[in-house]
Design an enzyme around this catalytic site. Structure first.
Site, PDB file in Angstrom:
ATOM      1  N   ASP A  22     -33.105   3.851  23.585  1.00 58.08           N
ATOM      2  CA  ASP A  22     -32.937   3.299  22.221  1.00 58.08           C
ATOM      3  C   ASP A  22     -32.039   2.249  22.410  1.00 58.08           C
ATOM      4  O   ASP A  22     -30.937   2.446  22.863  1.00 58.08           O
ATOM      5  CB  ASP A  22     -32.686   4.249  21.289  1.00 58.08           C
ATOM      6  CG  ASP A  22     -32.259   3.592  19.901  1.00 58.08           C
ATOM      7  OD1 ASP A  22     -32.907   2.458  19.801  1.00 58.08           O
ATOM      8  OD2 ASP A  22     -31.345   3.992  18.946  1.00 58.08           O
TER       9      ASP A  22
ATOM     10  N   SER B  48     -30.162   6.930  12.541  1.00 59.81           N
ATOM     11  CA  SER B  48     -30.098   5.414  12.149  1.00 59.81           C
ATOM     12  C   SER B  48     -28.933   5.221  11.083  1.00 59.81           C
ATOM     13  O   SER B  48     -27.858   5.490  11.440  1.00 59.81           O
ATOM     14  CB  SER B  48     -31.329   5.151  11.706  1.00 59.81           C
ATOM     15  OG  SER B  48     -31.337   3.653  12.086  1.00 59.81           O
TER      16      SER B  48
ATOM     17  N   HIS C  90     -35.255   5.771  19.421  1.00 59.33           N
ATOM     18  CA  HIS C  90     -34.360   5.644  18.372  1.00 59.33           C
ATOM     19  C   HIS C  90     -34.825   6.782  17.445  1.00 59.33           C
ATOM     20  O   HIS C  90     -33.597   7.711  16.968  1.00 59.33           O
ATOM     21  CB  HIS C  90     -34.768   4.258  17.408  1.00 59.33           C
ATOM     22  CG  HIS C  90     -33.755   4.072  16.366  1.00 59.33           C
ATOM     23  ND1 HIS C  90     -32.436   4.139  16.501  1.00 59.33           N
ATOM     24  CD2 HIS C  90     -33.883   4.100  14.984  1.00 59.33           C
ATOM     25  CE1 HIS C  90     -31.837   3.747  15.412  1.00 59.33           C
ATOM     26  NE2 HIS C  90     -32.641   3.862  14.376  1.00 59.33           N
TER      27      HIS C  90
END
Length: 431
Positions: free
Chosen positions: A355, A151, A408
């Site tokens: 995601d 991320s 994600h």
């Protein structure tokens, strides 16, 4: 579950401590270290930095790639139980899970001035942390070292890797046997969010007409435009879990402190009545129900004692510290990927293909912009005899891959496939 809890305390005891970084060591960086279950003397050493910025590495250890996880079961007021993770990345490598920047997880500042947070502070403190940790653990000085993250860590990690490399070149001690880095569903530039709209169209989430209208009115530039131009898009996709579009949306996690406090109050005051009611403060069907349990586990007095948490250093442990100011000073990590490629470092960049936060299209776009020669073109890779995703390798020792059906935080959704991928890559095998 008693045996597994004892296993946890035996594993962590002595492997979780603080390293003082920053001016005057006024930032006490907390870490969890777990040796490889295979051959710690020879297996690679991974330093892991979670995204956010400000999410504790306990997230990754307990919910994604560590050797144990919280058991997903209805909370009964006691410390949550643990289960073994058969797909732990510690089966093939040693991993340091570090809580940085300051005010993340159990990491704390000794002075007010040391509580500042930002990209460049994070880069320098992580670099300093690793060199200090290796001084304290000289038995790992010869091990190959990789830096990993997810991320938002896609911004600082390439910079951290470059800082470590330059430190080696300048003769900083100890010398670090740096080999490369790994990122999943990672931010690279602010333009990454542009790809949420074509991703949504490709996934059948928005109509052809809306997509064509957005392309025309926004000229394919969806960042920093008048919000009115994308209102329709936001409205249509508002009911989705953007971290994994196949899951039900569970908004309760964003107000988890209120939910936990209220639920605990009800259980303590009306234990029998509450357990038999249909109140839905934290639905068990939600994947992120384990985050709710994680709050209880990490704030348990016995757990904190086993982790050697210093009394009075922090109050309640939080999964992510989004409410603490953070200076986003590095707009793009693209140039750092370029620099690292020129120096010959290996990299694995992969994406869960469901995601919506950092879509695989965004990652493909900046990799394509590198304009590197393709060594092995697009092909499926397999796990357990099935197609697990698709991959492509480049002349700059970069491997890109998708994980079919991943979200994600990819290993949280596809643990076996991600373990297979990581095991092959870290062993210099093709996916």
């Amino acid at each position: 579950m008693l045996t597994l809890n004892l296993f946890f305390f035996n594993q962590i005891n002595g492997g979780s401590r603080y390293v003082g970084v920053g001016e005057g060591k006024n930032v006490q960086a907390f870490y969890y270290f777990i040796e490889s279950e295979n051959n710690p003397k020879e297996d690679p050493l991974m330093l892991w930095l979670t995204g956010g910025p400000g999410c504790s590495c306990l997230n990754v250890l307990m919910f994604e790639i560590g050797p144990f996880a919280i058991k997903k079961e209805e909370y009964n007021g006691s410390r949550p139980n643990l289960v073994l993770n058969p797909h732990s990345w510690t089966k093939v490598s040693s991993i340091i899970f570090v809580d940085l920047p300051v005010s993340t997880g159990f990491t704390y500042a000794k002075t007010k001035s040391a509580s500042q947070r930002g990209d460049w502070l994070l880069v320098r403190q992580t670099h300093q942390f690793l060199r200090k940790w290796l001084i304290d653990h000289p038995e790992f000085l010869s091990n190959e070292v990789y830096i990993g993250g997810d991320s938002y860590s896609g911004i600082p990690i390439p910079v951290i890797v470059q800082e470590i490399s330059q430190g080696n070149e300048k003769g900083l001690q100890p010398w670090i046997n740096l080999q490369g880095y790994l990122l999943w569903n990672a931010y690279t530039t602010e333009r990454d969010t542009n790809y949420r709209i074509p991703f949504s169209h490709g996934m059948g989430l928005i109509s052809d007409e809306l997509y064509e209208s957005l392309q025309k009115n926004c000229k394919r530039e969806y960042v920093n435009v008048d919000p009115r131009d994308v209102n329709s898009f936001m409205e249509v996709t508002s009911g989705l879990d953007q971290f994994y579009i196949l899951d039900p949306a569970c908004d309760w996690d964003w107000i988890i402190d209120d939910v936990v406090s209220w639920r605990k109050y009800l259980i303590n005051k009306y234990p029998t009545k509450f357990i038999n009611t249909s109140l839905k403060f934290s639905p068990l069907y939600c994947r992120n129900y384990v985050y709710f349990l994680g709050d209880y586990w990490a704030n348990d007095d016995n757990v904190r004692k086993a982790l050697h948490i210093r009394k009075g250093s922090i109050g309640k442990w939080h999964r992510c510290s989004f409410n603490v100011p953070y200076k986003k000073e590095i707009n793009s990590s693209f140039e750092y990927h370029v620099n690292l490629s020129k120096k010959g470092y290996r990299s694995l960049i992969y994406s869960g293909d469901h995601d919506m936060v950092v879509p695989f299209l965004a990652t493909q776009a900046w990799i394509r912009y590198l304009n590197y020669s393709i060594v092995n073109d697009w092909r499926p890779w397999h796990a357990n005899g099935q197609v697990a995703g698709f991959t492509r390798t480049y002349s700059n020792r970069m491997t890109f891959a998708t994980v079919k059906g991943g979200g994600h935080t990819v290993p949280e959704y596809k643990p076996e496939e991600c373990f297979v991928m990581y095991s092959r890559w870290i062993s210099n095998m093709t996916l």
